[in-house]
Design a protein around this motif. Structure first.
Motif, PDB file in Angstrom:
ATOM      1  N   ALA A   1       2.228   2.658   5.926  1.00  0.00           N
ATOM      2  CA  ALA A   1       1.005   2.819   5.135  1.00  0.00           C
ATOM      3  C   ALA A   1       1.235   2.378   3.697  1.00  0.00           C
ATOM      4  O   ALA A   1       0.399   1.692   3.103  1.00  0.00           O
ATOM      5  CB  ALA A   1       0.543   4.274   5.187  1.00  0.00           C
ATOM      6  N   LEU A   2       2.380   2.746   3.138  1.00  0.00           N
ATOM      7  CA  LEU A   2       2.671   2.360   1.760  1.00  0.00           C
ATOM      8  C   LEU A   2       2.906   0.859   1.661  1.00  0.00           C
ATOM      9  O   LEU A   2       2.451   0.210   0.712  1.00  0.00           O
ATOM     10  CB  LEU A   2       3.893   3.120   1.246  1.00  0.00           C
ATOM     11  CG  LEU A   2       4.187   2.980  -0.247  1.00  0.00           C
ATOM     12  CD1 LEU A   2       3.012   3.484  -1.082  1.00  0.00           C
ATOM     13  CD2 LEU A   2       5.447   3.741  -0.624  1.00  0.00           C
ATOM     14  N   ALA A   3       3.594   0.292   2.636  1.00  0.00           N
ATOM     15  CA  ALA A   3       3.837  -1.157   2.630  1.00  0.00           C
ATOM     16  C   ALA A   3       2.519  -1.927   2.700  1.00  0.00           C
ATOM     17  O   ALA A   3       2.343  -2.950   2.023  1.00  0.00           O
ATOM     18  CB  ALA A   3       4.737  -1.544   3.797  1.00  0.00           C
ATOM     19  N   LYS A   4       1.596  -1.423   3.502  1.00  0.00           N
ATOM     20  CA  LYS A   4       0.292  -2.079   3.619  1.00  0.00           C
ATOM     21  C   LYS A   4      -0.441  -2.059   2.291  1.00  0.00           C
ATOM     22  O   LYS A   4      -1.064  -3.046   1.889  1.00  0.00           O
ATOM     23  CB  LYS A   4      -0.548  -1.375   4.687  1.00  0.00           C
ATOM     24  CG  LYS A   4      -1.880  -2.058   4.968  1.00  0.00           C
ATOM     25  CD  LYS A   4      -2.622  -1.374   6.106  1.00  0.00           C
ATOM     26  CE  LYS A   4      -3.942  -2.070   6.404  1.00  0.00           C
ATOM     27  NZ  LYS A   4      -4.673  -1.406   7.515  1.00  0.00           N
ATOM     28  N   LEU A   5      -0.350  -0.941   1.571  1.00  0.00           N
ATOM     29  CA  LEU A   5      -0.973  -0.857   0.257  1.00  0.00           C
ATOM     30  C   LEU A   5      -0.361  -1.880  -0.697  1.00  0.00           C
ATOM     31  O   LEU A   5      -1.068  -2.561  -1.444  1.00  0.00           O
ATOM     32  CB  LEU A   5      -0.799   0.556  -0.310  1.00  0.00           C
ATOM     33  CG  LEU A   5      -1.601   1.669   0.355  1.00  0.00           C
ATOM     34  CD1 LEU A   5      -1.125   3.024  -0.154  1.00  0.00           C
ATOM     35  CD2 LEU A   5      -3.093   1.495   0.082  1.00  0.00           C
ATOM     36  N   MET A   6       0.962  -1.987  -0.665  1.00  0.00           N
ATOM     37  CA  MET A   6       1.658  -2.871  -1.597  1.00  0.00           C
ATOM     38  C   MET A   6       1.401  -4.336  -1.306  1.00  0.00           C
ATOM     39  O   MET A   6       1.303  -5.159  -2.226  1.00  0.00           O
ATOM     40  CB  MET A   6       3.153  -2.578  -1.588  1.00  0.00           C
ATOM     41  CG  MET A   6       3.506  -1.224  -2.174  1.00  0.00           C
ATOM     42  SD  MET A   6       5.283  -0.938  -2.257  1.00  0.00           S
ATOM     43  CE  MET A   6       5.748  -2.084  -3.556  1.00  0.00           C
ATOM     44  N   THR A   7       1.296  -4.700  -0.037  1.00  0.00           N
ATOM     45  CA  THR A   7       1.077  -6.114   0.304  1.00  0.00           C
ATOM     46  C   THR A   7      -0.312  -6.579  -0.110  1.00  0.00           C
ATOM     47  O   THR A   7      -0.560  -7.783  -0.208  1.00  0.00           O
ATOM     48  CB  THR A   7       1.268  -6.350   1.809  1.00  0.00           C
ATOM     49  OG1 THR A   7       0.433  -5.448   2.549  1.00  0.00           O
ATOM     50  CG2 THR A   7       2.713  -6.145   2.222  1.00  0.00           C
ATOM     51  N   GLY A   8      -1.212  -5.650  -0.353  1.00  0.00           N
ATOM     52  CA  GLY A   8      -2.554  -6.022  -0.782  1.00  0.00           C
ATOM     53  C   GLY A   8      -2.686  -6.181  -2.280  1.00  0.00           C
ATOM     54  O   GLY A   8      -3.784  -6.446  -2.784  1.00  0.00           O
ATOM     55  N   ILE A   9      -1.573  -6.040  -3.009  1.00  0.00           N
ATOM     56  CA  ILE A   9      -1.605  -6.118  -4.470  1.00  0.00           C
ATOM     57  C   ILE A   9      -1.021  -7.450  -4.936  1.00  0.00           C
ATOM     58  O   ILE A   9       0.068  -7.832  -4.521  1.00  0.00           O
ATOM     59  CB  ILE A   9      -0.797  -4.961  -5.092  1.00  0.00           C
ATOM     60  CG1 ILE A   9      -1.394  -3.619  -4.673  1.00  0.00           C
ATOM     61  CG2 ILE A   9      -0.773  -5.076  -6.610  1.00  0.00           C
ATOM     62  CD1 ILE A   9      -0.512  -2.449  -5.028  1.00  0.00           C
ATOM     63  N   ALA A  10      -1.741  -8.142  -5.786  1.00  0.00           N
ATOM     64  CA  ALA A  10      -1.250  -9.383  -6.386  1.00  0.00           C
ATOM     65  C   ALA A  10      -0.977  -9.134  -7.863  1.00  0.00           C
ATOM     66  O   ALA A  10      -1.769  -8.490  -8.558  1.00  0.00           O
ATOM     67  CB  ALA A  10      -2.287 -10.497  -6.225  1.00  0.00           C
ATOM     68  N   CYS A  11       0.156  -9.612  -8.335  1.00  0.00           N
ATOM     69  CA  CYS A  11       0.493  -9.432  -9.747  1.00  0.00           C
ATOM     70  C   CYS A  11      -0.476 -10.220 -10.626  1.00  0.00           C
ATOM     71  O   CYS A  11      -0.914 -11.315 -10.255  1.00  0.00           O
ATOM     72  CB  CYS A  11       1.925  -9.900 -10.010  1.00  0.00           C
ATOM     73  SG  CYS A  11       3.184  -8.893  -9.183  1.00  0.00           S
ATOM     74  N   GLN A  12      -0.814  -9.657 -11.783  1.00  0.00           N
ATOM     75  CA  GLN A  12      -1.717 -10.303 -12.722  1.00  0.00           C
ATOM     76  C   GLN A  12      -1.169 -10.168 -14.137  1.00  0.00           C
ATOM     77  O   GLN A  12      -0.477  -9.201 -14.449  1.00  0.00           O
ATOM     78  CB  GLN A  12      -3.115  -9.664 -12.663  1.00  0.00           C
ATOM     79  CG  GLN A  12      -3.834  -9.834 -11.339  1.00  0.00           C
ATOM     80  CD  GLN A  12      -5.207  -9.172 -11.345  1.00  0.00           C
ATOM     81  OE1 GLN A  12      -5.621  -8.595 -12.348  1.00  0.00           O
ATOM     82  NE2 GLN A  12      -5.903  -9.268 -10.225  1.00  0.00           N
ATOM     83  N   GLY A  13      -1.492 -11.135 -14.987  1.00  0.00           N
ATOM     84  CA  GLY A  13      -1.040 -11.088 -16.362  1.00  0.00           C
ATOM     85  C   GLY A  13      -1.607  -9.884 -17.103  1.00  0.00           C
ATOM     86  O   GLY A  13      -2.690  -9.389 -16.772  1.00  0.00           O
TER      87      GLY A  13
END
Length: 232
Positions: free
Chosen positions: A96-108
């Protein structure tokens, strides 16, 4: 303000690992306490993009170190972009935590470490947080102001385990101070030695869930190596 020009030598990283795990072992809490809670906070600004995937994979190591019936809860907190700082629900499942993290893209954007401290205080007031993990590479806020907030967490008994990516000496000094004030620990995030970082995350997760006694339940050779570094 982000200096990533160097990678620490293997000896330096190993020394940090040894010091870190000794500190975690000394902070053992009694078994049988209420299920632990661990806040996993990440800098998701653009400079972290090259190592974001590594962080996603290594967070699962925290869960693999813990028996499934231990009930360790983990919450993801990240900041990025223009003032964005978000927290997930508390979860007890690595997938569940991995799924949350994979949906995040780094931004400036600039760092928002003050929001990490504020969120930790708010959540800790609701129910005790046993450990806060923070992974980042920069400090773009006033360090004295952040240190004051770290000290407040320390008074509440909420230790912070700070992982630094890169070798910026100003950042290192600040991160070490945050760890000291919260009665936590500091270690360098060396992307070239992911297994050492995974071992550190396991140590923190074990502490949050059951302290040094739970570390002894880990059966891997890497876990045994960690135990050998802890004081008897």
């Amino acid at each position: 303000m982000r200096n990533k020009s160097g990678v620490p030598g293997q000896g330096t990283v190993s020394a940090d690992v040894a010091a870190f795990t000794r500190k975690v072992g000394a902070m053992a809490r009694p078994m049988g306490a209420q299920d632990g809670r661990l806040l996993f906070a990440l800098d998701a600004t653009m400079s972290r993009q090259p190592t974001w995937d590594l962080a996603v994979s290594l967070q699962a190591e925290m869960f693999r170190a813990i028996p499934k019936d231990s009930g360790l809860q983990v919450q993801l907190l990240y900041f990025r972009g223009f003032g964005e700082c978000r927290a997930s629900k508390w979860v007890v499942d690595a997938n569940a935590l991995a799924k949350l993290m994979t949906g995040i893209a780094c931004q400036g954007g600039n760092t928002q470490i003050s929001k990490v401290f504020a969120h930790a205080r708010t959540e800790h007031a609701k129910r005790r947080i046993n450990a806060v993990v923070y992974v980042g590479d920069a400090i773009e806020e006033n360090i004295d102001d952040l240190a004051a907030k770290a000290g407040q967490l320390g008074l509440l008994g909420c230790p912070m385990f700070v992982f630094q990516e890169g070798r910026d000496t100003r950042v290192e000094a600040g991160f070490r101070e945050f760890a000291r004030l919260t009665k936590g620990a500091y270690a360098r995030f060396d992307a070239s030695a992911p297994q050492e970082l995974a071992a550190l995350l396991k140590a923190v997760a074990a502490y949050a869930s059951g302290g040094k006694d739970l570390l002894k339940l880990q059966g891997s050779g890497q876990a045994q190596a960690l135990l050998a570094q802890l004081p008897h």
